[in-house]
Motif scaffolding. Structure first.
Motif, mmCIF file in Angstrom:
data_model
loop_
_atom_site.group_PDB
_atom_site.id
_atom_site.type_symbol
_atom_site.label_atom_id
_atom_site.label_comp_id
_atom_site.label_asym_id
_atom_site.label_seq_id
_atom_site.Cartn_x
_atom_site.Cartn_y
_atom_site.Cartn_z
ATOM 1 N N UNK A 1 31.942 33.295 48.801
ATOM 2 C CA UNK A 1 32.227 32.013 48.162
ATOM 3 C C UNK A 1 33.569 32.078 47.439
ATOM 4 N N UNK A 2 34.322 30.977 47.420
ATOM 5 C CA UNK A 2 35.625 30.968 46.747
ATOM 6 C C UNK A 2 35.488 30.719 45.250
ATOM 7 N N UNK A 3 36.366 31.306 44.481
ATOM 8 C CA UNK A 3 36.444 31.050 43.041
ATOM 9 C C UNK A 3 37.908 30.817 42.696
ATOM 10 N N UNK A 4 38.208 29.660 42.148
ATOM 11 C CA UNK A 4 39.588 29.306 41.846
ATOM 12 C C UNK A 4 40.066 29.974 40.567
ATOM 13 N N UNK A 5 41.357 30.132 40.455
ATOM 14 C CA UNK A 5 41.943 30.653 39.224
ATOM 15 C C UNK A 5 41.545 29.780 38.034
ATOM 16 N N UNK A 6 41.174 30.420 36.934
ATOM 17 C CA UNK A 6 40.746 29.780 35.690
ATOM 18 C C UNK A 6 39.366 29.136 35.786
ATOM 19 N N UNK A 7 38.705 29.245 36.920
ATOM 20 C CA UNK A 7 37.307 28.798 37.019
ATOM 21 C C UNK A 7 36.402 29.939 36.563
ATOM 22 N N UNK A 8 35.168 29.651 36.140
ATOM 23 C CA UNK A 8 34.263 30.717 35.729
ATOM 24 C C UNK A 8 33.925 31.634 36.897
ATOM 25 N N UNK A 9 34.055 32.912 36.670
ATOM 26 C CA UNK A 9 33.693 33.909 37.668
ATOM 27 C C UNK A 9 32.248 34.338 37.489
ATOM 28 N N UNK A 10 31.848 34.613 36.238
ATOM 29 C CA UNK A 10 30.490 35.061 35.943
ATOM 30 C C UNK A 10 30.301 35.013 34.435
ATOM 31 N N UNK A 11 29.153 35.470 33.965
ATOM 32 C CA UNK A 11 28.869 35.572 32.535
ATOM 33 C C UNK A 11 28.522 37.014 32.203
#
Length: 375
Positions: A310-320
């Protein structure tokens, strides 16, 4: 389980899951998609459905909550309660009548633009908040007066008549150029640590939460977000549902979800003693765009793990990331350290020759903008 993400740990725990298209924090929900997916999950349960617990993202859609409530049993705040608490003008009027300190709000325009913030009605997670650059508001937004102080939240259970405070969490932000008030994390101190605000202020916040709960019939798990400056404080909003602090609060022997359900049904549960250690949770935002998540050996303290591919954009939440310890200051330091370790782990794995980006893995609905804070 129905959400926008379908993260690895969610899929591992849920007996069944449906993924909705869209972006968290967008302020709107796919009405038909939500209702049809809930119906499918209910049918799959074979008539054994107990009820629906709503999380973040429905604050701006009380009509949709009412439709869900007409088809399923809602375990949490009623639609009319959400409508009363999440309409900023109705909440401001309630606070004025109940003598609860609350920042001034207006639909604008205003002359002193620097003294106001622009907020979206029904917004959550802080990403929707902007400085009042023009002194006016776009549709669906309002202006709130800037106030000094540190951010805290009183988390509590309510049965509509009483409240049981669970913890006072201190909160902080992770500003970005486009989202200067973006939510970062929260921490609850240990049982024997002194609270970070005067006891008298905490008592007044609890009394305000009680008055609002009785006035609106609020039930279930909720939180009162405040700013505190010395002996002064202001209620910012009431979040009438479980939120991002669930990772911080769910540390007693009885699962907090069960206590939420009991309170929602009008039966206030017994609350066990506060945990000994402090606990915190922080969102790890992506330092750069990841076109396709590689398979990571996630540590146990990492949650909300995006699926491989799955893609994750820059400055988007990656995880907790979460951490616990005897003192709040060491927990905060550990959260920072663990966040940096996750970013390093991702970078090292991406650079490894073992990972092939062309692997055909399912992608997260909504594209790279799909991961937003879940507060």
């Amino acid at each position: 389980m129905l959400d926008l993400f379908g993260d690895e740990d969610t899929l591992a725990l849920a007996e069944s899951h449906r993924t909705l298209p869209g972006r968290f924090g967008a302020g709107t929900r796919d009405r038909a998609g939500v209702l049809s997916a809930l119906s499918a999950l209910s049918q799959q349960a074979g008539g054994a459905e107990f009820g629906i617990v709503l999380g973040s993202g429905f604050e701006g859609a009380p009509d949709l909550i009412a439709e869900i409530g007409a088809r399923h049993r809602l375990l949490g705040a009623a639609p009319e309660t959400v409508a009363a608490l999440n309409d900023p003008f109705r909440l401001a009027a309630l606070c004025a009548r109940l003598a609860i300190p609350h920042p001034a709000i207006t639909a604008g325009p205003v002359a002193d633009r620097d003294a106001w913030l622009v907020k979206r009605i029904g917004g959550c997670g802080g990403s929707h908040i902007r400085a009042s650059a023009t002194g006016s508001t776009p549709p669906g937004h309002y202006l709130q007066a800037r106030m000094p102080g540190r951010a805290f939240a009183l988390n509590f259970l309510s049965d509509g008549r009483r409240i049981e405070p669970l913890a006072l969490t201190e909160q902080w932000q992770a500003p970005s150029p486009l989202r200067p008030f973006r939510y970062a994390g929260a921490l609850a101190r240990g049982r024997d640590e002194a609270e970070p605000i005067p006891p008298a202020i905490e008592a007044r916040i609890a009394e305000a939460a009680l008055r609002l709960a009785r006035e609106t019939g609020l039930t279930g798990l909720a939180s009162a977000d405040c700013l505190v400056e010395g002996e002064r404080w202001w209620l910012l909003e009431i979040n009438p549902r479980p939120g991002a602090t669930l990772d911080v609060l769910d540390r007693r022997p009885t699962p907090l979800l069960l206590q939420h359900i009991e309170a929602s049904l009008g039966r206030m549960p017994a609350i066990e003693a506060s945990p000994t250690d402090a606990t915190g949770a922080e969102i790890c935002y992506a330092a750069r765009t990841c076109p396709a998540m590689p398979p990571l050996d996630w540590p146990d303290h990492v949650h909300d793990r995006p699926r491989v591919g799955s893609p994750v954009a820059r400055d988007a939440p990656l995880c907790t990331v979460t951490a616990s310890g005897p003192e709040a200051v060491t927990v905060k330091e550990e959260l920072r350290s663990r966040t940096a370790q996750v970013r390093t782990l991702l970078e090292e794995t991406e650079n490894s020759h073992e990972f092939q980006h062309e692997r055909p893995e399912p992608q997260r609905p909504g594209g790279t903008a799909g991961r937003e804070p879940r507060r």
